[in-house]
Design a protein around this motif. Structure first.
Motif, mmCIF file in Angstrom:
data_model
loop_
_atom_site.group_PDB
_atom_site.id
_atom_site.type_symbol
_atom_site.label_atom_id
_atom_site.label_comp_id
_atom_site.label_asym_id
_atom_site.label_seq_id
_atom_site.Cartn_x
_atom_site.Cartn_y
_atom_site.Cartn_z
ATOM 1 N N ILE A 12 0.838 -1.205 0.000
ATOM 2 C CA ILE A 12 0.000 0.000 0.000
ATOM 3 C C ILE A 12 0.871 1.251 0.000
ATOM 4 C CG2 ILE A 12 -1.624 1.348 1.413
ATOM 5 C CD1 ILE A 12 -2.819 -1.431 2.263
ATOM 6 N N ARG A 13 1.907 1.259 0.831
ATOM 7 C CA ARG A 13 2.800 2.416 0.892
ATOM 8 C C ARG A 13 3.507 2.651 -0.446
ATOM 9 N NH1 ARG A 13 5.795 1.684 6.774
ATOM 10 N NH2 ARG A 13 4.354 2.998 7.930
ATOM 11 N N GLU A 15 2.509 1.697 -3.479
ATOM 12 C CA GLU A 15 1.543 2.147 -4.487
ATOM 13 C C GLU A 15 1.243 3.636 -4.320
ATOM 14 O OE1 GLU A 15 0.548 0.340 -7.211
ATOM 15 O OE2 GLU A 15 2.121 -0.923 -6.336
ATOM 16 N N ARG A 16 1.081 4.058 -3.073
ATOM 17 C CA ARG A 16 0.828 5.481 -2.803
ATOM 18 C C ARG A 16 2.048 6.314 -3.190
ATOM 19 N NH1 ARG A 16 -1.981 9.711 -3.376
ATOM 20 N NH2 ARG A 16 -1.834 11.232 -1.710
ATOM 21 N N GLU A 19 2.035 6.947 -6.840
ATOM 22 C CA GLU A 19 1.076 7.997 -7.196
ATOM 23 C C GLU A 19 1.676 9.377 -6.945
ATOM 24 O OE1 GLU A 19 -2.451 7.311 -4.888
ATOM 25 O OE2 GLU A 19 -2.782 5.335 -5.768
ATOM 26 N N VAL A 35 4.350 8.695 3.115
ATOM 27 C CA VAL A 35 3.925 7.291 3.138
ATOM 28 C C VAL A 35 4.445 6.556 4.384
ATOM 29 C CG1 VAL A 35 3.576 7.107 0.650
ATOM 30 C CG2 VAL A 35 5.796 6.457 1.618
#
Length: 66
Positions: A12-13, A15-16, A19, A35
């Motif tokens: 998740i970190r 992927e963020r 972005e 993050v």
């Protein structure tokens, strides 16, 4: 599900981070911080291990395409 909490959190970190790096507005240090990593070098090592490219190179490739 076979995936540990820490692996899921890392996913998740990262992927963020992708972005935020793609947006091109924040420094690698600022992305690391946002993050959840205080140490930008540690973040960069994790990112490169996970994505096969440094955060700076990732951002540069993404912003070249835009």
């Amino acid at each position: 599900s076979g995936v540990s909490f820490s692996d899921r959190l890392l996913h998740i970190r990262m992927e963020r981070a992708c972005e935020l790096l793609s947006a091109g507005e924040l420094s690698v240090q600022a992305v690391a911080c946002s993050v959840g990593y205080k140490d930008a070098l540690y973040f960069s090592r994790l990112f490169r291990k996970r994505k096969g490219i440094t955060p700076s190179d990732y951002r540069n490739k993404r912003t070249e395409r835009a």
